[in-house]
Design a protein around this motif. Structure first.
Motif, PDB file in Angstrom:
ATOM      1  N   MET A 194       0.912  -1.099   0.130  1.00 13.41           N
ATOM      2  CA  MET A 194      -0.099  -0.371   0.327  1.00 13.41           C
ATOM      3  C   MET A 194       0.850   1.320  -0.049  1.00 13.41           C
ATOM      4  O   MET A 194       1.985   1.406   0.389  1.00 13.41           O
ATOM      5  CB  MET A 194      -0.891  -0.168   1.214  1.00 13.41           C
ATOM      6  CG  MET A 194      -1.524   1.153   1.086  1.00 13.41           C
ATOM      7  SD  MET A 194      -2.679   1.100   2.121  1.00 13.41           S
ATOM      8  CE  MET A 194      -1.571   0.708   4.001  1.00 13.41           C
ATOM      9  N   ARG A 195       0.658   2.000  -0.937  1.00 13.92           N
ATOM     10  CA  ARG A 195       0.899   3.396  -1.252  1.00 13.92           C
ATOM     11  C   ARG A 195       0.721   3.979   0.664  1.00 13.92           C
ATOM     12  O   ARG A 195      -0.517   4.478   0.485  1.00 13.92           O
ATOM     13  CB  ARG A 195       0.906   4.943  -2.319  1.00 13.92           C
ATOM     14  CG  ARG A 195       1.672   5.229  -2.489  1.00 13.92           C
ATOM     15  CD  ARG A 195       0.681   6.260  -3.579  1.00 13.92           C
ATOM     16  NE  ARG A 195      -0.056   6.665  -3.805  1.00 13.92           N
ATOM     17  CZ  ARG A 195      -1.031   7.628  -3.671  1.00 13.92           C
ATOM     18  NH1 ARG A 195       0.797   9.005  -3.105  1.00 13.92           N
ATOM     19  NH2 ARG A 195      -2.034   8.537  -3.612  1.00 13.92           N
ATOM     20  N   ARG A 196       2.030   4.645   0.699  1.00 20.35           N
ATOM     21  CA  ARG A 196       1.994   5.632   2.083  1.00 20.35           C
ATOM     22  C   ARG A 196       1.630   7.095   2.191  1.00 20.35           C
ATOM     23  O   ARG A 196       2.702   7.605   1.487  1.00 20.35           O
ATOM     24  CB  ARG A 196       2.781   5.566   3.448  1.00 20.35           C
ATOM     25  CG  ARG A 196       2.927   3.522   4.016  1.00 20.35           C
ATOM     26  CD  ARG A 196       3.237   3.708   5.305  1.00 20.35           C
ATOM     27  NE  ARG A 196       4.607   3.876   4.986  1.00 20.35           N
ATOM     28  CZ  ARG A 196       5.715   3.915   5.854  1.00 20.35           C
ATOM     29  NH1 ARG A 196       5.317   3.857   7.093  1.00 20.35           N
ATOM     30  NH2 ARG A 196       6.953   4.053   5.905  1.00 20.35           N
ATOM     31  N   ILE A 197       1.059   7.733   2.690  1.00 23.59           N
ATOM     32  CA  ILE A 197       0.609   9.109   2.594  1.00 23.59           C
ATOM     33  C   ILE A 197       0.684  10.017   3.667  1.00 23.59           C
ATOM     34  O   ILE A 197       0.285   9.547   5.030  1.00 23.59           O
ATOM     35  CB  ILE A 197      -0.815   9.355   1.944  1.00 23.59           C
ATOM     36  CG1 ILE A 197      -0.937   8.642   0.623  1.00 23.59           C
ATOM     37  CG2 ILE A 197      -0.553  11.286   1.528  1.00 23.59           C
ATOM     38  CD1 ILE A 197      -2.469   8.984   0.177  1.00 23.59           C
ATOM     39  N   TYR A 198       2.395  10.537   3.910  1.00 23.71           N
ATOM     40  CA  TYR A 198       2.437  11.332   5.195  1.00 23.71           C
ATOM     41  C   TYR A 198       1.943  12.683   5.171  1.00 23.71           C
ATOM     42  O   TYR A 198       2.668  12.899   4.510  1.00 23.71           O
ATOM     43  CB  TYR A 198       3.783  11.147   4.984  1.00 23.71           C
ATOM     44  CG  TYR A 198       3.988  11.305   6.531  1.00 23.71           C
ATOM     45  CD1 TYR A 198       4.148  10.890   7.603  1.00 23.71           C
ATOM     46  CD2 TYR A 198       5.130  13.233   6.564  1.00 23.71           C
ATOM     47  CE1 TYR A 198       4.823  11.684   8.626  1.00 23.71           C
ATOM     48  CE2 TYR A 198       5.406  13.494   7.698  1.00 23.71           C
ATOM     49  CZ  TYR A 198       4.996  12.902   9.397  1.00 23.71           C
ATOM     50  OH  TYR A 198       6.122  13.260  10.403  1.00 23.71           O
ATOM     51  N   LEU A 255      -7.906   6.082   9.051  1.00 22.03           N
ATOM     52  CA  LEU A 255      -6.730   6.257   8.301  1.00 22.03           C
ATOM     53  C   LEU A 255      -5.418   5.894   8.221  1.00 22.03           C
ATOM     54  O   LEU A 255      -5.240   5.857   7.049  1.00 22.03           O
ATOM     55  CB  LEU A 255      -6.745   8.606   8.517  1.00 22.03           C
ATOM     56  CG  LEU A 255      -7.674   9.520   7.966  1.00 22.03           C
ATOM     57  CD1 LEU A 255      -7.257  10.167   8.649  1.00 22.03           C
ATOM     58  CD2 LEU A 255      -8.164   8.811   6.652  1.00 22.03           C
ATOM     59  N   ASP A 256      -4.735   5.128   9.065  1.00 23.90           N
ATOM     60  CA  ASP A 256      -3.651   4.819   9.534  1.00 23.90           C
ATOM     61  C   ASP A 256      -3.928   2.900   8.839  1.00 23.90           C
ATOM     62  O   ASP A 256      -3.055   2.994   7.658  1.00 23.90           O
ATOM     63  CB  ASP A 256      -3.397   4.458  10.552  1.00 23.90           C
ATOM     64  CG  ASP A 256      -2.608   3.841  10.781  1.00 23.90           C
ATOM     65  OD1 ASP A 256      -1.037   4.177   9.776  1.00 23.90           O
ATOM     66  OD2 ASP A 256      -1.609   3.272  11.477  1.00 23.90           O
ATOM     67  N   LEU A 257      -4.723   2.707   8.605  1.00 24.00           N
ATOM     68  CA  LEU A 257      -5.198   1.595   7.792  1.00 24.00           C
ATOM     69  C   LEU A 257      -5.063   1.718   6.394  1.00 24.00           C
ATOM     70  O   LEU A 257      -5.393   1.043   5.184  1.00 24.00           O
ATOM     71  CB  LEU A 257      -6.531   1.056   8.285  1.00 24.00           C
ATOM     72  CG  LEU A 257      -6.662   0.379   9.963  1.00 24.00           C
ATOM     73  CD1 LEU A 257      -8.209  -0.473   9.823  1.00 24.00           C
ATOM     74  CD2 LEU A 257      -5.695  -0.869   9.812  1.00 24.00           C
ATOM     75  N   GLN A 269      -6.508  11.729  -2.863  1.00 27.33           N
ATOM     76  CA  GLN A 269      -6.720   9.904  -1.795  1.00 27.33           C
ATOM     77  C   GLN A 269      -7.733  10.197  -0.285  1.00 27.33           C
ATOM     78  O   GLN A 269      -8.434   9.416  -0.201  1.00 27.33           O
ATOM     79  CB  GLN A 269      -5.512  10.004  -1.434  1.00 27.33           C
ATOM     80  CG  GLN A 269      -5.218   8.033  -0.702  1.00 27.33           C
ATOM     81  CD  GLN A 269      -6.408   6.905  -1.778  1.00 27.33           C
ATOM     82  OE1 GLN A 269      -6.475   7.182  -2.534  1.00 27.33           O
ATOM     83  NE2 GLN A 269      -6.228   5.617  -1.163  1.00 27.33           N
ATOM     84  N   VAL A 270      -7.283  11.260   0.138  1.00 30.18           N
ATOM     85  CA  VAL A 270      -7.905  11.502   1.591  1.00 30.18           C
ATOM     86  C   VAL A 270      -9.196  11.911   1.337  1.00 30.18           C
ATOM     87  O   VAL A 270     -10.219  11.166   2.197  1.00 30.18           O
ATOM     88  CB  VAL A 270      -7.340  12.658   1.822  1.00 30.18           C
ATOM     89  CG1 VAL A 270      -7.754  13.341   3.109  1.00 30.18           C
ATOM     90  CG2 VAL A 270      -5.652  12.434   2.258  1.00 30.18           C
TER      91      VAL A 270
END
Ligand SMILES: *Cc1c(COP(=O)(O)O)cnc(C)c1O
Length: 388
Positions: free
Chosen positions: A1-5, A312-314, A365-366
């Motif tokens: 999964m792409r992580r978005i910081y 959101l973390d999931l 994405q958010v």
């Protein structure tokens, strides 16, 4: 999964250019900056070059910059340093109720000793009223400490006006510029500040290093006693690689700030607009326009910020509720309470802070996943049943 910081107010990744600049100072150029032979001179040169870079970005002189172990130490040093050096003149310090803990807890510490602290309120946007500052000054006031911009809600304070008031009253003025340096212009003469706190890891530098700007002539007691480093103002062998990293990070931030501010403000506004359109019972915290270009802070009614974060973390999205420091406790954020939010709304707060690596796709994405998360949580929420 792409992580978005999306938590750049908590910390930022160290830029590869910064790591590259630091590396030689761990190995080939490992010298102690106080040694007189070539290794030492090499390290000394690098430290002094970094000092000039920091000074340049804030419109100061190199000798007015003291390296510290970060923003927390810079704030501690400013407050305790001025308090103990100016006790004869007075014992009164003015600050605000929305400061970072690195200022607030020092004020509480000093307030339990012989100092008197005034904690000014803020309006519903998180703004301090300069007239309140003016009214709070007494003949015992020695220091005013107001953050440049708030790390939780992003509100940019009227520090220029407050600086003018402090200057006219002959009172030292400290600002915590950890969230603004490298993000928006910061100039010590324009803002009329005498002390200013900086942290490297909030501007794509390494953790554990920062700086305190101290205007020439400011009466300050030394923070660390020991060797003669930093002109005896801060003893301890210099962390040369970290200082070099801070210098490089500051230099790059200065070069890119203009473009980046516009890009981030665009993404910020897109995110705010999308959230308000797609989610009912949501509101923006902080000031609508006087806010950091990368900060989005909202309260979502009938849900817990913690549950939003976990969900959101999931989905690979990293955000924050309140601040990194308060998210380990269940106390509502002192900043949101100071803005007048009821405890439930403070508990349902969500902060997104954008950064260099974020793109429009991240914002999309958010906006894609958050409405569904909110709907699911609300469907299970006892808060909603009791309030509707
Ligand atoms: C992060 C932060 C600090 C603390 O800086 P450290 O380098 O992490 O000690 C102080 N003030 C503000 C506003 C911050 O955001």
């Amino acid at each position: 999964m792409r992580r978005i910081y999306l938590d750049h107010a908590a910390t930022t990744p160290t830029r590869p250019e910064v790591v590259k600049a630091m590396l030689p100072y761990f190995t080939d150029a490992f010298g102690n900056a106080s040694s007189i032979y070539s290794y030492g001179r090499e390290a000394r040169g690098a430290v002094e070059e970094a000092r000039i870079k920091v000074a340049e970005l804030i419109g100061a002189r190199g000798e007015e910059v003291i390296f510290t172990s970060g923003g927390t130490e810079a704030d501690n040093y400013a407050l305790k340093g001025v308090a103990y050096a100016n006790e004869r003149k007075g014992n009164h310090i003015i600050t605000t109720s929305i400061e970072h803990h690195a200022v607030l807890e020092v004020c509480r510490f000093l307030g339990r000793r012989r100092f008197q602290i005034t904690y000014l309120p803020v309006d519903k946007y998180g703004l301090v009223d300069p007239d309140d500052v003016k009214r709070a000054i007494t003949d015992k006031t020695i220091l005013i400490s107001v953050m440049h911009a708030n790390n939780q809600v992003g509100t940019i304070e009227p520090v220029e006006e407050i600086g003018k008031i402090a200057r006219e009253a002959g009172v030292y003025f400290h600002i915590d510029a950890v969230q603004t340096l490298g993000h928006i212009p910061v100039d010590v003469d324009e803002l009329k500040v005498d002390l200013l706190a900086i942290s490297a890891h909030k501007l794509y530098g390494p953790k554990g290093v920062g700086a305190l700007y101290v205007r020439k002539g400011t009466r300050l007691v030394s923070f660390m006693h020991g060797g003669e480093q930093e002109k005896r103002r801060r003893a301890g062998t210099e962390n040369v690689p970290a200082i070099v990293g801070l210098g490089r990070a500051v230099e790059l931030a200065g070069q890119e700030m203009g473009k980046e501010v516009e890009r981030l403000a665009y993404l910020r506004d897109k995110l705010i607009k999308g959230l308000v359109e797609k989610i009912d019972h949501i509101r923006l915290n902080g000031h609508p326009t006087r806010r950091l270009p990368n900060n989005v802070n909202v309260s979502v009614d009938f849900v817990e910020g913690e549950s939003l974060l976990l969900n959101l973390d999931l989905e690979g999205i990293c955000a924050s509720t309140g601040s990194a420091c308060s998210s380990a406790s269940l106390e509502p954020s002192h900043v949101l309470l100071a803005l007048g939010l009821p405890a439930e709304q403070a508990h349902g707060s969500l902060r997104f802070t954008l950064g260099r690596e974020n793109t429009e796709a991240d914002v999309e994405q958010v906006l894609e996943v958050l409405p569904g998360i909110v709907a699911r949580l609300r469907a299970m929420s006892p808060l909603l049943k009791t309030q509707k």
